[in-house]
Each structure stands twice: as C-alpha cells, then as structure tokens.
Motif scaffolding. Structure first.
Motif, PDB file in Angstrom:
ATOM      1  N   THR A   1       0.802  -1.218   0.000  1.00  0.00           N
ATOM      2  CA  THR A   1       0.000   0.000   0.000  1.00  0.00           C
ATOM      3  C   THR A   1       0.840   1.275   0.000  1.00  0.00           C
ATOM      4  O   THR A   1       0.369   2.325  -0.420  1.00  0.00           O
ATOM      5  CB  THR A   1      -0.947   0.019   1.218  1.00  0.00           C
ATOM      6  N   ASP A   2       2.057   1.214   0.486  1.00  0.00           N
ATOM      7  CA  ASP A   2       2.980   2.348   0.454  1.00  0.00           C
ATOM      8  C   ASP A   2       4.381   1.781   0.205  1.00  0.00           C
ATOM      9  O   ASP A   2       5.209   1.690   1.116  1.00  0.00           O
ATOM     10  CB  ASP A   2       2.930   3.132   1.771  1.00  0.00           C
ATOM     11  N   PRO A   3       4.668   1.394  -1.041  1.00  0.00           N
ATOM     12  CA  PRO A   3       5.859   0.598  -1.336  1.00  0.00           C
ATOM     13  C   PRO A   3       7.174   1.215  -0.881  1.00  0.00           C
ATOM     14  O   PRO A   3       8.065   0.497  -0.408  1.00  0.00           O
ATOM     15  CB  PRO A   3       5.813   0.464  -2.867  1.00  0.00           C
ATOM     16  N   LYS A   4       7.326   2.520  -0.980  1.00  0.00           N
ATOM     17  CA  LYS A   4       8.620   3.154  -0.666  1.00  0.00           C
ATOM     18  C   LYS A   4       9.013   2.971   0.797  1.00  0.00           C
ATOM     19  O   LYS A   4      10.193   3.013   1.140  1.00  0.00           O
ATOM     20  CB  LYS A   4       8.581   4.639  -1.020  1.00  0.00           C
ATOM     21  N   GLU A   5       8.028   2.772   1.690  1.00  0.00           N
ATOM     22  CA  GLU A   5       8.311   2.657   3.119  1.00  0.00           C
ATOM     23  C   GLU A   5       8.623   1.231   3.567  1.00  0.00           C
ATOM     24  O   GLU A   5       9.158   1.018   4.659  1.00  0.00           O
ATOM     25  CB  GLU A   5       7.120   3.173   3.937  1.00  0.00           C
ATOM     26  N   VAL A   6       8.295   0.259   2.721  1.00  0.00           N
ATOM     27  CA  VAL A   6       8.305  -1.133   3.167  1.00  0.00           C
ATOM     28  C   VAL A   6       9.704  -1.711   3.388  1.00  0.00           C
ATOM     29  O   VAL A   6       9.948  -2.365   4.420  1.00  0.00           O
ATOM     30  CB  VAL A   6       7.465  -1.988   2.196  1.00  0.00           C
ATOM     31  N   PRO A   7      10.669  -1.522   2.473  1.00  0.00           N
ATOM     32  CA  PRO A   7      11.997  -2.108   2.745  1.00  0.00           C
ATOM     33  C   PRO A   7      12.612  -1.611   4.053  1.00  0.00           C
ATOM     34  O   PRO A   7      13.152  -2.410   4.831  1.00  0.00           O
ATOM     35  CB  PRO A   7      12.818  -1.683   1.523  1.00  0.00           C
ATOM     36  N   LEU A   8      12.538  -0.307   4.313  1.00  0.00           N
ATOM     37  CA  LEU A   8      13.087   0.229   5.563  1.00  0.00           C
ATOM     38  C   LEU A   8      12.353  -0.346   6.765  1.00  0.00           C
ATOM     39  O   LEU A   8      12.980  -0.705   7.774  1.00  0.00           O
ATOM     40  CB  LEU A   8      13.003   1.753   5.566  1.00  0.00           C
ATOM     41  N   MET A   9      11.041  -0.468   6.678  1.00  0.00           N
ATOM     42  CA  MET A   9      10.265  -1.036   7.778  1.00  0.00           C
ATOM     43  C   MET A   9      10.700  -2.473   8.073  1.00  0.00           C
ATOM     44  O   MET A   9      10.876  -2.856   9.230  1.00  0.00           O
ATOM     45  CB  MET A   9       8.770  -0.993   7.424  1.00  0.00           C
ATOM     46  N   ASP A  10      10.909  -3.261   7.020  1.00  0.00           N
ATOM     47  CA  ASP A  10      11.368  -4.639   7.216  1.00  0.00           C
ATOM     48  C   ASP A  10      12.776  -4.668   7.801  1.00  0.00           C
ATOM     49  O   ASP A  10      13.096  -5.525   8.640  1.00  0.00           O
ATOM     50  CB  ASP A  10      11.335  -5.400   5.892  1.00  0.00           C
ATOM     51  N   ALA A  11      13.634  -3.745   7.361  1.00  0.00           N
ATOM     52  CA  ALA A  11      15.007  -3.685   7.878  1.00  0.00           C
ATOM     53  C   ALA A  11      15.019  -3.340   9.362  1.00  0.00           C
ATOM     54  O   ALA A  11      15.755  -3.947  10.155  1.00  0.00           O
ATOM     55  CB  ALA A  11      15.817  -2.666   7.083  1.00  0.00           C
ATOM     56  N   GLN A  12      14.207  -2.366   9.762  1.00  0.00           N
ATOM     57  CA  GLN A  12      14.105  -2.007  11.178  1.00  0.00           C
ATOM     58  C   GLN A  12      13.641  -3.201  12.000  1.00  0.00           C
ATOM     59  O   GLN A  12      14.172  -3.476  13.084  1.00  0.00           O
ATOM     60  CB  GLN A  12      13.121  -0.841  11.343  1.00  0.00           C
ATOM     61  N   ARG A  13      12.644  -3.895  11.488  1.00  0.00           N
ATOM     62  CA  ARG A  13      12.097  -5.045  12.211  1.00  0.00           C
ATOM     63  C   ARG A  13      13.147  -6.144  12.371  1.00  0.00           C
ATOM     64  O   ARG A  13      13.240  -6.788  13.426  1.00  0.00           O
ATOM     65  CB  ARG A  13      10.886  -5.587  11.445  1.00  0.00           C
ATOM     66  N   ALA A  14      13.953  -6.352  11.335  1.00  0.00           N
ATOM     67  CA  ALA A  14      14.976  -7.391  11.397  1.00  0.00           C
ATOM     68  C   ALA A  14      15.980  -7.101  12.507  1.00  0.00           C
ATOM     69  O   ALA A  14      16.336  -7.990  13.292  1.00  0.00           O
ATOM     70  CB  ALA A  14      15.686  -7.501  10.047  1.00  0.00           C
ATOM     71  N   ILE A  15      16.451  -5.871  12.592  1.00  0.00           N
ATOM     72  CA  ILE A  15      17.400  -5.501  13.652  1.00  0.00           C
ATOM     73  C   ILE A  15      16.772  -5.717  15.025  1.00  0.00           C
ATOM     74  O   ILE A  15      17.398  -6.256  15.953  1.00  0.00           O
ATOM     75  CB  ILE A  15      17.820  -4.026  13.497  1.00  0.00           C
ATOM     76  N   ARG A  16      15.525  -5.293  15.167  1.00  0.00           N
ATOM     77  CA  ARG A  16      14.854  -5.424  16.467  1.00  0.00           C
ATOM     78  C   ARG A  16      14.643  -6.884  16.845  1.00  0.00           C
ATOM     79  O   ARG A  16      14.780  -7.248  18.022  1.00  0.00           O
ATOM     80  CB  ARG A  16      13.516  -4.673  16.418  1.00  0.00           C
ATOM     81  N   LEU A  17      14.319  -7.729  15.876  1.00  0.00           N
ATOM     82  CA  LEU A  17      14.145  -9.152  16.166  1.00  0.00           C
ATOM     83  C   LEU A  17      15.454  -9.794  16.630  1.00  0.00           C
ATOM     84  O   LEU A  17      15.466 -10.645  17.524  1.00  0.00           O
ATOM     85  CB  LEU A  17      13.623  -9.885  14.929  1.00  0.00           C
ATOM     86  N   VAL A  18      16.555  -9.386  16.024  1.00  0.00           N
ATOM     87  CA  VAL A  18      17.854  -9.914  16.448  1.00  0.00           C
ATOM     88  C   VAL A  18      18.129  -9.509  17.889  1.00  0.00           C
ATOM     89  O   VAL A  18      18.571 -10.326  18.710  1.00  0.00           O
ATOM     90  CB  VAL A  18      18.972  -9.431  15.509  1.00  0.00           C
ATOM     91  N   ARG A  19      17.851  -8.263  18.222  1.00  0.00           N
ATOM     92  CA  ARG A  19      18.095  -7.813  19.604  1.00  0.00           C
ATOM     93  C   ARG A  19      17.151  -8.509  20.585  1.00  0.00           C
ATOM     94  O   ARG A  19      17.544  -8.833  21.708  1.00  0.00           O
ATOM     95  CB  ARG A  19      17.964  -6.291  19.684  1.00  0.00           C
ATOM     96  N   GLN A  20      15.932  -8.776  20.157  1.00  0.00           N
ATOM     97  CA  GLN A  20      14.991  -9.470  21.040  1.00  0.00           C
ATOM     98  C   GLN A  20      15.487 -10.880  21.365  1.00  0.00           C
ATOM     99  O   GLN A  20      15.309 -11.368  22.481  1.00  0.00           O
ATOM    100  CB  GLN A  20      13.614  -9.557  20.372  1.00  0.00           C
ATOM    101  N   ASN A  21      16.143 -11.515  20.401  1.00  0.00           N
ATOM    102  CA  ASN A  21      16.597 -12.891  20.571  1.00  0.00           C
ATOM    103  C   ASN A  21      18.081 -13.000  20.894  1.00  0.00           C
ATOM    104  O   ASN A  21      18.642 -14.100  20.870  1.00  0.00           O
ATOM    105  CB  ASN A  21      16.301 -13.680  19.289  1.00  0.00           C
TER     106      ASN A  21
END
Length: 303
Positions: A119-139
C-alpha cells in the motif's frame, strides 16, 4: 583452481562453523502496509538464487558454534535493484562465511517495492530492515549475540537499504506497534559493498530509484533517499568497498557517503579497488578485490 578453492572454503565452513539455522517471519499475520492477496513469491535458481515478489518477509539466522562465537552479528540485505534479491550470492553465502569466523549472519528476505500487494511501497523495505534488527536484539541472549554488536551488511541496492537504515533508523510510519518496537533499530556498525547511495542524477542507479520511489518522484523524496544527505553524528561506523570500474553503480556513491561520514565525525573506512566491476560478491578469482573480506574482518575486530 578457483572452483576448488571455493569448494574448500565452504567445506571448512561446514566443518568448523557448525551453523545452526533458523528461519523466522518478520511479522505476525499480514505484514504492515500490505494487503492480503494470493500473490506468490517467485524463486529462480540458475547461476544464483533470485527471489522476487516477496510476500512473507523473513530472517534466516545462521549461528556459529559457541566455541568460536565473538558475540557480533551481521544483518544482511542482498542486492537486486529493489526488483529481486540475489539471495545466496549476497546473502546466505556470506552468512555461512561469517559463521566460519565466529560471527552470526542473519539474511533478510525483505519485501520489494514493486509488489502489487503493498500500500505504500517506498516505506516497506526500511520497515522490514528495522524489524529485522529489532528481532535480532529481542533474541540476542538466546542466540549468544551481544545486542550492542549488531551491524548490517548490504550489497548494491541492499547497500542502499543498509545506509537508509543507518541514517533513518528512527523513521516511523503509522501502523500497529508491539513490544518489539520498543527496541532500537540503530545498527552498531554498517558494511556497504558497492552500495547505491544517492538518488541524485550524478550518481544515481536509475533502476533502484525507479523501483523504490518511481520515475517521477519529487525532489523531496529523492533527497530523503539519498544517504549522503542524511548522515549525522549518530550514524554508525561504516566500512565501504567499491570497484573503480563499476559500470552499474558508480564509485561516486561510496565517495559521497564517505565524505558525509567524515564531515560528521563518524568513523569510516573506504576501500576502492581498481577492478572488480559490479556485484563481485566474494571477489574470488577477481584480482585484488578478492582480499576485501580479510580487510573487513580486521576492521570488525577493531570496533
């Protein structure tokens, strides 16, 4: 001989790294900024594995044995012009190599902005990248990772994503939040291999720009996604590698980013090789650029 060397390298990885591999989705259910659809991911295996039309973004986690683990982790963004992901050449192959050196490698299968389900393609790669870093820190504790030693590695357009994350890790869009969002998305260090950096005409990789923000993007959008314009003193220490004869992504991209880092007092290490072209990956059999990974390991050891 080159094929034999390459085979031996991966045999050693299997023998000494004893990688533990886990795959996790980045998001529960339908990811943010995406409509539920029947679109299917496309995987083509020829000389390399190319993935397109990602609908379920994931991280593929490669952990070294505890005996050799350094505590460092590298979150990897494969390149492909924001149209595909060169998933093994610039992803899983590097995760395995990092494991052999005691470093966790986490490959991100991020969504690509050309997908019709977004729905807002330009924002999606950065959003996924942020989530990946946070998931690594969570685990981090479970995976034997130091949460203060989590960096990123990006190739080509993946380098653009890594540099965008490094300069815009606090950027948020309106979406439901959960406990993971409380964790920092700032990388502790950044490794950029032949990266797309600038969306300005002098150095632009037009395919990446078109796929991420469209052909007729505003100057404001082009500036927002030009990494050299967004560096600040909080940008993480950065290692850059590029070939002078790169015809796909001009070396000006790395030069611009390095200059911005230097002006802002950010520790940076820039390595330009005379030959290597674009997409050299490991660089095996490609002259002096084949040694760039040794230089990188020394740099990571000094962090």
């Amino acid at each position: 001989m080159n094929n034999l060397v390459f085979t031996l390298i991966f045999a050693l990885m299997a023998t000494f790294a004893q990688a533990q591999v886990t795959t996790l989705p980045l998001w529960e259910g339908t990811p943010p900024l995406q409509n539920a659809s029947d679109l299917k991911e496309e995987v083509v295996t020829q000389d390399i594995i190319r993935i397109a039309n990602v609908q379920t973004p994931t991280i593929e986690v490669y952990l070294p044995s505890k005996q050799i683990a350094t505590g460092q982790a590298v979150v990897i963004f494969p390149g492909g012009g924001y149209g595909i992901l060169a998933y093994d050449k610039e992803g899983t192959d590097f995760a395995k190599w990092l494991n052999a050196n005691g470093i966790a490698g986490i490959v991100v299968k991020y969504r690509l902005p050309i997908s019709k389900s977004l729905t807002d393609p330009k924002e999606v790669p950065l959003m996924d990248a942020q989530r990946a870093i946070r998931l690594v820190r969570q685990n981090a504790a479970q995976w034997n990772i130091d949460p203060a030693k989590v960096g990123v590695l990006g190739f080509s357009a993946g380098g653009h994503l890594a540099s965008t994350l490094s300069t815009q890790y606090k950027h948020e869009v309106e979406r439901p939040k959960d406990a993971i969002d409380a964790l920092s998305a700032r990388p502790d260090f950044s490794i950029l291999a032949y990266p797309v950096i600038s969306f300005r005409d002098a150095a632009v990789h037009s395919g990446s720009r078109k796929n991420l923000i469209g052909e007729n993007a505003s100057q404001e959008l082009m500036d927002r996604f030009s990494g050299e314009l967004n560096v600040n003193p909080e940008t993480p220490p950065t290692f850059l590698v590029h070939a002078q004869d790169d015809k796909g992504v001009p070396i000006e991209n790395s030069l611009l980013y390095y200059t911005a880092l230097h002006k802002n007092g950010v520790t940076a290490s820039l390595h330009i090789y005379p030959t290597g072209g674009h997409g050299f990956g490991f660089g095996i059999g490609n002259g002096s650029v084949s040694t760039w990974r040794d230089v990188l390991l020394a740099w990571m050891g000094d962090l």
